[in-house]
Every structure is written in C-alpha cells, then in structure tokens.
Design an enzyme around this catalytic site. Structure first.
Site, mmCIF file in Angstrom:
data_model
loop_
_atom_site.group_PDB
_atom_site.id
_atom_site.type_symbol
_atom_site.label_atom_id
_atom_site.label_comp_id
_atom_site.label_asym_id
_atom_site.label_seq_id
_atom_site.Cartn_x
_atom_site.Cartn_y
_atom_site.Cartn_z
ATOM 1 N N HIS A 74 -24.325 -8.337 -20.581
ATOM 2 C CA HIS A 74 -25.129 -8.068 -21.805
ATOM 3 C C HIS A 74 -26.564 -8.154 -21.593
ATOM 4 C CE1 HIS A 74 -24.725 -7.979 -26.613
ATOM 5 N NE2 HIS A 74 -25.884 -7.019 -26.019
ATOM 6 N N ALA A 95 -30.980 -4.996 -22.014
ATOM 7 C CA ALA A 95 -32.418 -4.765 -22.762
ATOM 8 C C ALA A 95 -33.083 -5.979 -22.640
ATOM 9 C CB ALA A 95 -31.962 -4.813 -24.534
ATOM 10 N N ASP A 119 -21.365 -3.564 -20.349
ATOM 11 C CA ASP A 119 -22.538 -4.455 -20.481
ATOM 12 C C ASP A 119 -21.965 -5.441 -21.458
ATOM 13 O OD1 ASP A 119 -24.981 -5.684 -19.815
ATOM 14 O OD2 ASP A 119 -25.596 -4.870 -21.782
ATOM 15 N N ILE A 169 -31.231 4.724 -28.780
ATOM 16 C CA ILE A 169 -30.890 4.892 -27.210
ATOM 17 C C ILE A 169 -30.111 5.974 -26.815
ATOM 18 C CG2 ILE A 169 -29.508 3.402 -25.762
ATOM 19 C CD1 ILE A 169 -29.768 1.039 -27.783
ATOM 20 N N GLU A 207 -17.892 -12.957 -25.445
ATOM 21 C CA GLU A 207 -19.043 -13.129 -24.635
ATOM 22 C C GLU A 207 -19.557 -14.411 -24.416
ATOM 23 O OE1 GLU A 207 -22.426 -10.462 -25.466
ATOM 24 O OE2 GLU A 207 -20.927 -8.758 -25.192
ATOM 25 N N ASP A 216 -22.063 12.900 -32.782
ATOM 26 C CA ASP A 216 -22.660 12.128 -33.786
ATOM 27 C C ASP A 216 -22.509 12.960 -35.025
ATOM 28 O OD1 ASP A 216 -24.242 10.365 -35.522
ATOM 29 O OD2 ASP A 216 -25.581 9.839 -33.946
ATOM 30 N N ARG A 237 -21.476 -2.366 -27.893
ATOM 31 C CA ARG A 237 -20.851 -3.548 -28.342
ATOM 32 C C ARG A 237 -19.286 -3.707 -27.634
ATOM 33 N NH1 ARG A 237 -25.188 -5.243 -28.974
ATOM 34 N NH2 ARG A 237 -26.060 -6.201 -30.815
HETATM 35 P P1 NAD Z 1 -29.195 3.662 -33.853
HETATM 36 O O1 NAD Z 1 -28.875 3.064 -35.216
HETATM 37 O O2 NAD Z 1 -30.367 4.078 -33.557
HETATM 38 O O3 NAD Z 1 -27.975 4.694 -33.303
HETATM 39 C C1 NAD Z 1 -26.549 4.732 -33.459
HETATM 40 C C2 NAD Z 1 -26.243 6.097 -33.828
HETATM 41 O O4 NAD Z 1 -24.850 6.284 -33.999
HETATM 42 C C3 NAD Z 1 -26.632 6.890 -35.214
HETATM 43 O O5 NAD Z 1 -27.176 8.083 -34.797
HETATM 44 C C4 NAD Z 1 -25.493 6.950 -35.978
HETATM 45 O O6 NAD Z 1 -25.358 8.431 -36.692
HETATM 46 C C5 NAD Z 1 -24.161 7.058 -34.859
HETATM 47 N N1 NAD Z 1 -23.023 6.502 -35.585
HETATM 48 C C6 NAD Z 1 -22.687 5.362 -36.279
HETATM 49 N N2 NAD Z 1 -21.371 5.623 -36.511
HETATM 50 C C7 NAD Z 1 -20.763 6.502 -35.633
HETATM 51 C C8 NAD Z 1 -19.505 7.093 -35.572
HETATM 52 N N3 NAD Z 1 -18.404 6.337 -36.251
HETATM 53 N N4 NAD Z 1 -19.206 8.150 -34.799
HETATM 54 C C9 NAD Z 1 -20.458 8.713 -34.351
HETATM 55 N N5 NAD Z 1 -21.581 8.154 -34.252
HETATM 56 C C10 NAD Z 1 -21.915 7.427 -35.171
HETATM 57 O O7 NAD Z 1 -28.870 2.431 -32.719
HETATM 58 P P2 NAD Z 1 -29.289 2.225 -31.149
HETATM 59 O O8 NAD Z 1 -30.798 1.518 -31.350
HETATM 60 O O9 NAD Z 1 -29.215 3.485 -30.539
HETATM 61 O O10 NAD Z 1 -28.214 1.189 -30.706
HETATM 62 C C11 NAD Z 1 -26.997 1.755 -30.624
HETATM 63 C C12 NAD Z 1 -26.247 0.320 -30.358
HETATM 64 O O11 NAD Z 1 -26.521 -0.212 -29.132
HETATM 65 C C13 NAD Z 1 -26.642 -0.878 -31.440
HETATM 66 O O12 NAD Z 1 -25.901 -0.785 -32.708
HETATM 67 C C14 NAD Z 1 -26.297 -2.077 -30.589
HETATM 68 O O13 NAD Z 1 -25.024 -2.701 -30.950
HETATM 69 C C15 NAD Z 1 -26.387 -1.712 -29.180
HETATM 70 N N6 NAD Z 1 -27.146 -2.439 -28.431
HETATM 71 C C16 NAD Z 1 -26.996 -2.992 -27.046
HETATM 72 C C17 NAD Z 1 -27.823 -3.467 -26.266
HETATM 73 C C18 NAD Z 1 -27.650 -4.038 -25.129
HETATM 74 O O14 NAD Z 1 -28.347 -5.095 -24.661
HETATM 75 N N7 NAD Z 1 -26.307 -3.966 -24.476
HETATM 76 C C19 NAD Z 1 -29.156 -3.374 -26.586
HETATM 77 C C20 NAD Z 1 -29.545 -2.764 -27.956
HETATM 78 C C21 NAD Z 1 -28.738 -2.220 -28.651
#
Ligand code: NAD
Length: 320
Positions: A279, A282, A255, A151, A260, A170, A231
């Site tokens: 929320h 997506a 969001d 994302i 929730e 990151d 989250r």
């Molecule tokens: P992803 O796993 O592709 O990316 C997460 C990134 O965070 C990774 O590159 C990782 O290296 C980095 N990361 C992890 N711990 C870290 C830290 N302590 N400090 C800095 N960077 C760190 O995940 P994604 O697909 O991009 O999704 C991200 C989050 O979005 C999901 O975990 C989910 O909880 C949330 N999400 C929310 C919705 C929504 O409807 N609001 C929808 C999809 C996902």
C-alpha cells in the site's frame, strides 16, 4: 486549538500547523482505548490509516474537522461525521500522479521479466536470455480503466504515452468527458473481455466490494494483467488466487489487501505471477510532502474560516 496527527506524516505539515500557532500532538498508538483518551479535546485530526469509528468519535468533545492524508476515507465513519456536522477533508490534488506511476510500474514489471532478467545477468547466465519466459509490450495493447476520477485520468494519460488503446468504465460520468480525454467509454463486461490490462480506481463501498470476482475474472483474457491500487476487497482475493494459480489470467499487481498487512501465510505469497506492494503507491517522497501539507492546510483553512484549497477537498460540504 489542538490538532492530533495519527500516524507518521512528512514533517512539513507538522511545521505548517505549528507555524500557524496550532498546538500539535503526534499519536502513534492507534488502539481505540488510547484514541478515546488522547482525542477527547482535540479540534482537528490529521488522519492516515487509523480506523475512526463511532465508538471512538463519540468521545471527541471538540472535534470540528478530520483531514485525511490521502483521498480514500473508508476508514472513517462518515455518517457519524455528517450527523455531528464534523468536516471531512481529503488531499484531492496530491496523490494521483504518484499512484498512476505505480500502476505503470506494475504493468512494466509484470510484462518484462525484470527480476528474472536481473538475476540471470548477476548469476553470469547472460547467454540464457532466450530461455526466459516471453516478454510483452504495452504498445497498442488495450487497457480498461475502471473508475475515471483523479487517478484513473492520470493512468489514462500515461497509457496514451505508451500508445495503448484506453477504454473506460465509469457509469457516473458523462460519456463526452471520457471521449474528450481520447478514451472510449465501454460497459464493464465488454471492457473486461477485450482488454489486455485492467486497472481499478474505485472507492471502496458496499457497491464496489467484490467488484472483480469469479464472473469478472472468467471474462478476462488468458494473457491479461490486472492491477489494483484502489482498496483491498474490491477484488475478491480468493477468486483472484484461483485465477492466477490456474493461469486463467496471466498476472496481477496488488498494492492493497483485504487485511493490511496481509496474513503471514496469505495464499498470494505462493504465486510467482503476482506482484505485491505494501500500500505504498502514494508514498513517493514528493507525494508524502504534498499530502502532509495539503492535509494540514485543510485543517487550518477550515478552522480559520478561510476558503477551502480546492472544492473537492471538503467531502461532506452539504452537512457542514
Ligand atoms: P475519485 O473519487 O476521483 O474517482 C473515483 C471514480 O470512481 C469516480 O469517477 C466515480 O464516478 C467512479 N466510481 C465510483 N463508483 C463506481 C462504480 N460502482 N463503478 C464504476 N465507477 C465508479 O477517486 P481517486 O482519487 O481517483 O481515487 C480512487 C481510489 O483510489 C480511492 O477511493 C482510494 O481508495 C484509492 N487510492 C489508493 C491509494 C494507494 O496508495 N494505493 C492512493 C490514493 C487513492
């Protein structure tokens, strides 16, 4: 084989499973007692937001796979699944574009006075437009993206379209990968202090809980905008409330929430510099179709021993 769908999903996934001769049951009551009864003999679970803890999972005698409708899996006891060699899948290719568009929508909404402007015109007050609070551009502004996964990368692409300067925190990624995406790697505190916009894309875990708390909010610029679509709990809600109420930062878009839905009298509801969405980042129609189908394909392909759709979809491959 029997598959349980927990919560409402787009019908295309359900049709896909049925077409492939899997028995499907749809379960809306996600209370633990009901799940213990209904999930006892299922082979697979297509899971939306229900919480699946050991106290429920230990009663699933035939369970081989849980397929999350989405990418976050903090609602599942992954340690239990690993121990029992039950697969956990996500829909890694489905929702990044939808969430990224939501982030940009929040940025636009929070900088352009859209709802105040709309009210002004509809109430016949067009001439009072100069009395509205200042509006701002995204053009040439600095954004810090925290978490540069699926994302975060899509958000970066869209920000580039607005000619924004994109900074990324990151520490788990090779800096070259960030630079190749035309973004600048930066340390967390430095990024917070220089950015006009901050967008969070982290998984929720023990290390990311309260990732943005009092100290971080204190570092941010007075005019900055914070958006969290990852989250609830990654941003500390009490300190965010204080920062917004005292105008320490300009605005926020949330969001996701610690609880929730949020409590009916949640302090956020009294603020006019926060945008709240349920929320649903997506939940575009297109994304719901993609997630429902991909989550169902994960189940079928795994149960039939076929190659996985995408390497990233099987989360706990080392245990399976
Ligand atoms: P992803 O796993 O592709 O990316 C997460 C990134 O965070 C990774 O590159 C990782 O290296 C980095 N990361 C992890 N711990 C870290 C830290 N302590 N400090 C800095 N960077 C760190 O995940 P994604 O697909 O991009 O999704 C991200 C989050 O979005 C999901 O975990 C989910 O909880 C949330 N999400 C929310 C919705 C929504 O409807 N609001 C929808 C999809 C996902």
């Amino acid at each position: 084989m029997k598959i349980a769908i927990l919560g409402k999903v787009h019908s295309n996934g359900l049709e896909f499973l049925k077409k492939n001769k899997l028995e499907v049951i749809e379960i809306e009551n996600i209370e633990s007692q009901n799940l213990i009864k209904e999930l006892r003999f299922v082979d697979g679970i297509l899971l939306r937001t229900a919480k699946l803890e050991e106290k429920v999972l230990q009663h699933c005698e035939n369970l081989k796979i849980i397929s999350r409708h989405g990418v976050g899996y903090d609602n599942v006891d992954i340690n239990y699944l690993n121990k029992k060699k039950i697969a956990l899948c996500i829909t890694s290719t489905s929702n990044a574009a939808s969430v990224a568009e939501h982030v940009l929508s929040m940025f636009i909404y929070l900088t352009k006075n859209l709802s105040l402007s709309d009210n002004l015109v509809k109430q016949g007050n067009f001439d009072k437009r100069s009395e509205l609070p200042d509006i701002f551009e995204l053009y040439k502004k600095k954004i810090l993206i925290i978490g540069f996964g699926r994302i975060g990368k899509e958000v970066a692409k869209r920000c580039k379209g607005f000619d924004m300067e994109v900074y990324v925190y990151d520490p788990f990624l090779n800096k070259d990968l960030i630079i190749k995406s035309n973004c600048a790697p930066i340390e967390k505190n430095e990024g917070l202090a220089l950015s006009d916009f901050v967008s969070i894309h982290l998984p929720l875990n023990e290390k990311t809980k309260n990732f943005i708390s009092q100290n971080e909010l204190n570092l941010m610029k007075k005019n900055s905008v914070l958006v969290n679509t990852s989250r609830g709990g990654i941003v500390n809600e009490n300190y965010l409330f204080q920062a917004l109420e005292s105008k320490k930062i300009r605005a926020a878009g949330m969001d996701v929430f610690v609880s929730e839905p949020p409590e009916p009298n949640h302090p956020f509801f009294s603020l006019d510099n926060i945008l709240l969405t349920p929320h649903n980042a997506a939940l575009t129609l297109e994304c719901r179709e993609r997630m429902s189908l991909e989550a169902s394909q994960n189940i079928l392909y795994f149960l039939k021993n076929m190659p996985v759709l995408n390497e990233d979809n099987l989360v706990n491959k080392e245990f399976i």
